[in-house]
Design a protein around this motif. Structure first.
Motif, short mmCIF file in Angstrom:
data_model
loop_
_atom_site.label_atom_id
_atom_site.label_comp_id
_atom_site.label_asym_id
_atom_site.label_seq_id
_atom_site.Cartn_x
_atom_site.Cartn_y
_atom_site.Cartn_z
N SER A 153 40.82 41.09 42.53
CA SER A 153 41.40 41.41 43.83
C SER A 153 40.94 40.46 44.93
O SER A 153 39.94 39.76 44.79
CB SER A 153 41.07 42.85 44.23
N ILE A 154 41.69 40.47 46.04
CA ILE A 154 41.35 39.68 47.22
C ILE A 154 40.34 40.47 48.03
O ILE A 154 40.58 41.62 48.39
CB ILE A 154 42.62 39.41 48.05
N LEU A 155 39.19 39.85 48.33
CA LEU A 155 38.16 40.49 49.13
C LEU A 155 38.35 40.21 50.62
O LEU A 155 38.12 41.07 51.46
CB LEU A 155 36.78 40.02 48.68
N SER A 156 38.76 38.96 50.94
CA SER A 156 39.01 38.58 52.32
C SER A 156 39.86 37.32 52.33
O SER A 156 40.00 36.64 51.31
CB SER A 156 37.69 38.32 53.06
N GLU A 180 51.08 37.14 47.66
CA GLU A 180 51.59 37.59 46.36
C GLU A 180 51.26 36.59 45.25
O GLU A 180 51.02 36.98 44.11
CB GLU A 180 53.10 37.85 46.43
N GLN A 181 51.25 35.30 45.59
CA GLN A 181 50.94 34.28 44.59
C GLN A 181 49.47 34.40 44.15
O GLN A 181 49.15 34.25 42.97
CB GLN A 181 51.23 32.87 45.11
N VAL A 182 48.58 34.67 45.09
CA VAL A 182 47.17 34.85 44.74
C VAL A 182 46.99 36.09 43.88
O VAL A 182 46.29 36.07 42.86
CB VAL A 182 46.29 34.91 46.01
N LYS A 183 47.67 37.18 44.26
CA LYS A 183 47.59 38.40 43.45
C LYS A 183 48.12 38.15 42.04
O LYS A 183 47.53 38.63 41.05
CB LYS A 183 48.39 39.53 44.11
N ALA A 184 49.20 37.37 41.91
CA ALA A 184 49.76 37.05 40.60
C ALA A 184 48.78 36.21 39.78
O ALA A 184 48.60 36.44 38.57
CB ALA A 184 51.09 36.30 40.76
N LEU A 185 48.10 35.25 40.42
CA LEU A 185 47.11 34.44 39.71
C LEU A 185 45.99 35.33 39.17
O LEU A 185 45.59 35.22 38.00
CB LEU A 185 46.53 33.36 40.63
N LEU A 186 45.49 36.22 40.00
CA LEU A 186 44.41 37.11 39.59
C LEU A 186 44.84 38.05 38.46
O LEU A 186 44.02 38.42 37.61
CB LEU A 186 43.88 37.90 40.78
N ALA A 187 46.13 38.40 38.44
CA ALA A 187 46.66 39.28 37.40
C ALA A 187 47.04 38.51 36.13
O ALA A 187 47.40 39.10 35.12
CB ALA A 187 47.87 40.04 37.92
#
Length: 133
Positions: free
Chosen positions: A31-34, A90-97
Motif C-alpha cells: 500500500s501507499i503510505l504517503s 492507480e498505476q502505483v496501486k496496480a504496481l503494488l498489486a
C-alpha cells in the motif's frame, strides 16, 4: 520502497524528459503510505535521473522515455516501468498489486522527427518495439 511517477494533472505524464513534476510515493509491500508532488525546477533529460536518485527513488513509472534516459536511470539503480498511462495513484496501486499495465520495450525517438512543440509522446514518435500494432 520509494516510487516516482511522471506527473501532470493527476495523470502519468507521457514524456519523461519534459517532466515538470514527479509524484513521489512512500510505500510498503502492499500500500501507499504517503505521497508528495515534487517540482523538477526545469531539470532536463540529463538531470532527471540524478534528481530521482537524490530523492532515493527505487522505481519509476512513466510514459514515453528515450534510450539515453533509460541508461541514466539504470546507472542510478532505478527500476523502470515505461509505457504506463492513466491516473498516477492507480498505476502505483496496480504496481503494488502486481498487475501494472506497462510496455517494457517502448522507446521514445521523437528527436529523430521534425515537428513542432505540440508533440505528445505516445503518438507518432514512440514505438513499442517487438509488439505488433
Amino acid at each position: 520502497m520509494k516510487i516516482a511517477v511522471t506527473y501532470e494533472n493527476g495523470q502519468v505524464f507521457q514524456h519523461f524528459g519534459h517532466s515538470e513534476q514527479f509524484k513521489i510515493y512512500e510505500t510498503d509491500e502492499h500500500s501507499i503510505l504517503s505521497s508528495e508532488v515534487a517540482d523538477t525546477n526545469g531539470s532536463g533529460h540529463g538531470a532527471l535521473a540524478g534528481f530521482l536518485k537524490d530523492y532515493g527513488i527505487e522505481v519509476l513509472i512513466c510514459g514515453g522515455i528515450g534510450g539515453g534516459a533509460r541508461t541514466a536511470l539504470a546507472e542510478a539503480g532505478i527500476t523502470l516501468y515505461p509505457g504506463a498511462k492513466g491516473d498516477a495513484d492507480e498505476q502505483v496501486k496496480a504496481l503494488l498489486a502486481g498487475n501494472l499495465n506497462y510496455q517494457p520495450d517502448i522507446v521514445c525517438d521523437h528527436h529523430n522527427h521534425a515537428h513542432g512543440e505540440g508533440h505528445t509522446c505516445g503518438e507518432h514518435g514512440c514505438k513499442d518495439h517487438g509488439t505488433a500494432h
